[in-house]
Motif scaffolding. Structure first.
Motif, PDB file in Angstrom:
ATOM      1  N   GLU A  54       0.994  -1.106  -0.059  1.00  0.00           N
ATOM      2  CA  GLU A  54      -0.038  -0.084   0.040  1.00  0.00           C
ATOM      3  C   GLU A  54       1.070   1.325   0.038  1.00  0.00           C
ATOM      4  OE1 GLU A  54      -3.176   1.800   3.048  1.00  0.00           O
ATOM      5  OE2 GLU A  54      -3.384  -0.151   2.733  1.00  0.00           O
ATOM      6  N   GLU A  98       2.436   1.847  -3.473  1.00  0.00           N
ATOM      7  CA  GLU A  98       1.489   2.419  -4.206  1.00  0.00           C
ATOM      8  C   GLU A  98       1.183   4.162  -4.094  1.00  0.00           C
ATOM      9  OE1 GLU A  98      -2.058   0.071  -5.762  1.00  0.00           O
ATOM     10  OE2 GLU A  98      -0.952  -1.661  -4.524  1.00  0.00           O
ATOM     11  N   GLN A  99       1.033   4.338  -2.719  1.00  0.00           N
ATOM     12  CA  GLN A  99       1.105   5.613  -2.515  1.00  0.00           C
ATOM     13  C   GLN A  99       2.166   6.538  -3.080  1.00  0.00           C
ATOM     14  OE1 GLN A  99       0.451   5.834   1.903  1.00  0.00           O
ATOM     15  NE2 GLN A  99      -1.693   4.757   1.586  1.00  0.00           N
ATOM     16  N   TRP A 100       3.600   5.998  -2.741  1.00  0.00           N
ATOM     17  CA  TRP A 100       4.607   6.708  -3.421  1.00  0.00           C
ATOM     18  C   TRP A 100       4.573   6.743  -4.701  1.00  0.00           C
ATOM     19  CZ3 TRP A 100       8.293   9.571  -1.204  1.00  0.00           C
ATOM     20  CH2 TRP A 100       8.550   9.489  -0.048  1.00  0.00           C
ATOM     21  N   LEU A 101       4.039   5.809  -5.476  1.00  0.00           N
ATOM     22  CA  LEU A 101       4.084   5.961  -7.053  1.00  0.00           C
ATOM     23  C   LEU A 101       2.857   6.967  -7.334  1.00  0.00           C
ATOM     24  CD1 LEU A 101       4.240   2.067  -7.627  1.00  0.00           C
ATOM     25  CD2 LEU A 101       5.832   3.698  -8.419  1.00  0.00           C
ATOM     26  N   GLN A 102       1.903   7.160  -6.754  1.00  0.00           N
ATOM     27  CA  GLN A 102       0.873   7.926  -7.043  1.00  0.00           C
ATOM     28  C   GLN A 102       1.587   9.358  -7.041  1.00  0.00           C
ATOM     29  OE1 GLN A 102      -2.537   6.928  -4.699  1.00  0.00           O
ATOM     30  NE2 GLN A 102      -2.508   4.968  -5.829  1.00  0.00           N
ATOM     31  N   ARG A 103       2.461   9.708  -5.899  1.00  0.00           N
ATOM     32  CA  ARG A 103       2.745  11.234  -5.763  1.00  0.00           C
ATOM     33  C   ARG A 103       4.272  11.395  -6.171  1.00  0.00           C
ATOM     34  NH1 ARG A 103       2.885   9.066  -0.084  1.00  0.00           N
ATOM     35  NH2 ARG A 103       5.067   9.406   0.735  1.00  0.00           N
ATOM     36  N   GLU A 104       4.834  10.553  -6.582  1.00  0.00           N
ATOM     37  CA  GLU A 104       6.434  11.048  -6.926  1.00  0.00           C
ATOM     38  C   GLU A 104       6.731  10.116  -8.254  1.00  0.00           C
ATOM     39  OE1 GLU A 104       8.633  12.742  -5.367  1.00  0.00           O
ATOM     40  OE2 GLU A 104       7.306  13.294  -3.512  1.00  0.00           O
ATOM     41  N   LYS A 105       7.865  10.449  -9.001  1.00  0.00           N
ATOM     42  CA  LYS A 105       8.529   9.738 -10.138  1.00  0.00           C
ATOM     43  C   LYS A 105       9.650   8.895  -9.580  1.00  0.00           C
ATOM     44  CE  LYS A 105       8.441  11.282 -14.097  1.00  0.00           C
ATOM     45  NZ  LYS A 105       7.305  11.420 -15.211  1.00  0.00           N
ATOM     46  N   LEU A 164       2.358  -3.596 -11.062  1.00  0.00           N
ATOM     47  CA  LEU A 164       2.413  -2.169 -10.924  1.00  0.00           C
ATOM     48  C   LEU A 164       3.510  -1.595 -11.928  1.00  0.00           C
ATOM     49  CD1 LEU A 164       3.244  -1.915  -6.902  1.00  0.00           C
ATOM     50  CD2 LEU A 164       0.993  -1.101  -8.421  1.00  0.00           C
ATOM     51  N   GLN A 169       1.352  -1.291 -14.924  1.00  0.00           N
ATOM     52  CA  GLN A 169       0.429  -0.212 -14.958  1.00  0.00           C
ATOM     53  C   GLN A 169       1.073   1.087 -14.991  1.00  0.00           C
ATOM     54  OE1 GLN A 169      -1.681  -0.265 -11.116  1.00  0.00           O
ATOM     55  NE2 GLN A 169      -2.200   1.833 -11.142  1.00  0.00           N
ATOM     56  N   TYR A 170       2.268   1.306 -14.423  1.00  0.00           N
ATOM     57  CA  TYR A 170       2.918   2.475 -14.354  1.00  0.00           C
ATOM     58  C   TYR A 170       4.025   2.787 -15.524  1.00  0.00           C
ATOM     59  CZ  TYR A 170       0.881   3.980  -9.938  1.00  0.00           C
ATOM     60  OH  TYR A 170      -0.066   4.305  -9.104  1.00  0.00           O
TER      61      TYR A 170
END
Length: 182
Positions: free
Chosen positions: A76, A79-86, A117, A120-121
């Motif tokens: 989790e 996933e949070q880090w992936l949503q807010r950073e590159k 992931l 997805q990314y």
């Protein structure tokens, strides 16, 4: 020259971190990729990347040796880090049946999730594979050639396995053993 895998953010490097950057640059290193291992590595890794002014590039993932009963919380956070950073890649992920097989099934589940992931990314993955190379190759192959790419890190396989990895579009680098395949 690029260092594809270094944990320069670890506490034991804190006092000489800038010196290490300088010495690496002096010998021609242009970039260092930093693989995450678990939640405790995220902040120091990001801080190291920030102070390096682009020299160090962060990757994000849950290392198989850190897969335990709380792995869902760890994923989790990833996933949070992936949503807010590159990040440059999903890494360091994979399977490690050398150090322990206590969480073998969980490692497989976590690796499968992190492959998703990466897809997805649209990021490559850096795979830690120790005493689990055939299993890692099989899991990558399940997704089909070209769906995901990256590097097999901690490689200790044979020529047959290396050819499979290359056929899947991956690269590998030896860290555990070097073999003469002539």
């Amino acid at each position: 020259m690029i260092d594809t895998h270094s944990h320069l953010y670890l506490e034991e490097f804190r006092d000489d971190r800038q010196g290490m950057f300088d010495r690496a640059r002096q010998v021609g290193v242009t970039r260092v990729y930093l693989p995450a291992i678990n939640r405790e590595s995220h902040d120091p890794m990001m801080e190291t990347a920030a102070v390096s002014e682009g020299f160090c590039v962060p990757m994000l993932g849950l290392h198989p040796c850190y897969v335990e009963t709380d792995y869902a919380k760890e994923l989790e956070l990833v996933e949070q880090w992936l949503q807010r950073e590159k990040f440059a890649a999903i890494g360091e992920v994979g399977l490690d049946f050398y150090h322990s097989v206590e969480y073998r099934e969980q490692q497989v589940e976590v690796f499968r999730h992190q492959i998703q992931l990466a897809i997805q990314y649209d990021l490559p993955i850096v795979i830690h594979s120790r005493s689990s190379l055939d299993e890692c190759i099989k899991m990558i192959a399940e997704h089909g050639k070209g769906k995901v790419s990256g590097i097999f890190h901690c490689y200790g396989g044979d020529e047959r396995q290396a050819r499979k990895i290359i056929d899947l579009g991956f690269k590998w680098h030896c860290r555990v053993t070097y073999r003469d395949w002539e």
